[in-house]
Enzyme design. Structure first.
Site, PDB file in Angstrom:
ATOM      1  N   GLU A   7       1.661  54.727 119.105  1.00 35.98           N
ATOM      2  CA  GLU A   7       2.400  53.450 119.141  1.00 35.98           C
ATOM      3  C   GLU A   7       3.880  53.657 118.829  1.00 35.98           C
ATOM      4  OE1 GLU A   7       0.310  50.868 116.442  1.00 35.98           O
ATOM      5  OE2 GLU A   7      -1.538  51.094 117.545  1.00 35.98           O
ATOM      6  N   HIS A  45      -0.528  45.774 118.653  1.00 36.02           N
ATOM      7  CA  HIS A  45      -0.977  45.979 117.252  1.00 36.02           C
ATOM      8  C   HIS A  45      -0.654  44.728 116.423  1.00 36.02           C
ATOM      9  CE1 HIS A  45      -1.759  49.078 113.842  1.00 36.02           C
ATOM     10  NE2 HIS A  45      -2.130  47.863 113.475  1.00 36.02           N
ATOM     11  N   ARG A  58      -7.712  51.627 114.973  1.00 38.09           N
ATOM     12  CA  ARG A  58      -6.613  52.566 115.112  1.00 38.09           C
ATOM     13  C   ARG A  58      -6.755  53.277 116.455  1.00 38.09           C
ATOM     14  NH1 ARG A  58      -4.379  50.299 111.713  1.00 38.09           N
ATOM     15  NH2 ARG A  58      -3.743  51.002 109.652  1.00 38.09           N
TER      16      ARG A  58
HETATM   17  C1  8YV Z   1      -0.576  45.799 110.147  1.00 35.70           C
HETATM   18  C2  8YV Z   1      -2.754  47.186 109.988  1.00 35.70           C
HETATM   19  O1  8YV Z   1      -0.130  45.790 111.451  1.00 35.70           O
HETATM   20  O2  8YV Z   1      -3.902  46.398 108.103  1.00 35.70           O
HETATM   21  C3  8YV Z   1      -3.660  47.341 108.826  1.00 35.70           C
HETATM   22  O3  8YV Z   1      -4.156  48.456 108.624  1.00 35.70           O
HETATM   23  O4  8YV Z   1      -2.638  48.043 110.778  1.00 35.70           O
HETATM   24  C4  8YV Z   1      -2.047  45.914 110.187  1.00 35.70           C
HETATM   25  O5  8YV Z   1      -2.534  44.872 109.437  1.00 35.70           O
HETATM   26  C5  8YV Z   1       0.331  46.641 109.394  1.00 35.70           C
HETATM   27  O6  8YV Z   1      -0.176  47.111 108.213  1.00 35.70           O
HETATM   28  C6  8YV Z   1       1.619  45.883 109.201  1.00 35.70           C
HETATM   29  O7  8YV Z   1       2.360  46.325 108.162  1.00 35.70           O
END
Ligand code: 8YV
Length: 302
Positions: free
Chosen positions: A251, A269, A222
């Site tokens: 973001e 991301h 993150r």
């Molecule tokens: C995805 C993420 O981009 O799993 C996570 O925590 O940040 C990523 O896998 C996101 O959740 C897409 O919906």
């Protein structure tokens, strides 16, 4: 599937693939905005915010199904206090995120993206890169993804170092109790820990200074874990050698200063963004919702 009520109300936060949208629409009345008070389920992404304000508006909420593994935007304590179940999609995205971490590391060390840009402009000049093999690789966070990164890095790392909440006796790496000591010890610092208050801006100016002028930072976790202005300053001053970043503090905003640097590889991301991974994530979201509304145990509850 056995619904108590036909098509319960569901609030869909963030992006969803057409497959996930279609599967949700077959089961629920999907709301993209203004969820009604009768909403019984939320589907959100790893960065979606489900706070007390939203929970207060949705007294009938029963389940939050996160399409991702991070849940730093969800007020988990408050959800639990209200009896709202929370699920995520662990395991099915681990390999994809770990692959990207290694890809970013190699891309930064071997200047792949900068050289690609140069060749496209007609260039053929080779600025010598850093050898990728034989480096000490430090991993901050040794959960599923951290371990998958370690497994991939081990064959060409000089050694593996890590920081986690506690030492892992089953892991063949050197434990550091804090990230500053990890940064001193390693050449490549890979961030693979959850976001949230406990890790906010933990990669600060001191950690970057400790990483050193030959050091590289990779972040697939993150953006909140990194003090972004401090990172920009460290890169500009040559206090670290480079960075590979899949996540950012705000973001989709990416600081112009980072875009201007050839020693930085930027990525939107996309850790879990493979056709295979996203299909498995969508299937797990649906399986959790079907289990919940069918009165069966959840597959991957928090
Ligand atoms: C995805 C993420 O981009 O799993 C996570 O925590 O940040 C990523 O896998 C996101 O959740 C897409 O919906």
């Amino acid at each position: 599937m056995a619904h108590e009520t036909a098509h319960p109300d569901l609030y869909l936060l963030g992006g969803a693939s057409p497959t996930l949208e279609a599967a949700l629409a077959a089961r629920f009345t999907v709301h993209r905005t203004e969820p009604p008070a009768t909403t019984r389920a939320i589907v959100g992404g790893g960065s979606s915010v489900v706070d007390t304000t939203l929970l207060d508006r949705l007294p009938a909420l029963e389940i939050i199904a996160i399409h991702g593994v991070g849940y730093d935007g969800v007020d988990l304590a408050e959800a639990r206090a209200r009896g709202v179940a929370v699920t995520t999609t662990p395991d099915v995205l681990t390999d994809d995120v770990a692959d990207l971490a290694i890809g970013l590391m190699l891309a930064v060390q071997r200047r792949l993206v900068a050289n690609d840009r140069a060749v496209r402009k007609g260039g053929w000049q080779v600025d010598l890169a850093r050898r990728a093999s034989g480096r000490s690789i430090g991993i901050f966070g040794l959960g599923r993804i951290g371990r998958a990164i370690a497994a991939r890095a081990a064959p060409f790392a000089r050694d593996l170092q890590y920081t986690a909440r506690s030492a892992k006796p089953d892991f063949a790496g050197v434990f550091h109790a804090d990230i500053a000591s990890l940064a001193v010890a390693c050449d490549v610092l890979i961030i693979a820990a959850p976001g949230g208050g406990a890790t906010a801006r933990i990669v600060d100016a001191d950690v970057l200074e400790a990483l050193g002028e030959d050091g590289i930072l990779i972040n697939i976790a993150r953006g909140s874990l990194v003090d972004e202005p401090a990172l920009v300053a460290a890169l500009q001053a040559g206090k670290i050698a480079g960075a590979g970043l899949d996540v950012f503090a705000d973001e989709p905003a990416v600081p112009d200063a980072l875009k201007a640097m050839d020693q930085v590889v930027l990525s939107p991301h996309q850790g879990s963004a493979t056709v295979d991974g996203r299909a498995a994530m969508a299937a797990l979201v649906i399986a959790n919702l079907d289990a919940h509304f069918g009165g069966r145990p959840l597959l991957t509850p928090l």
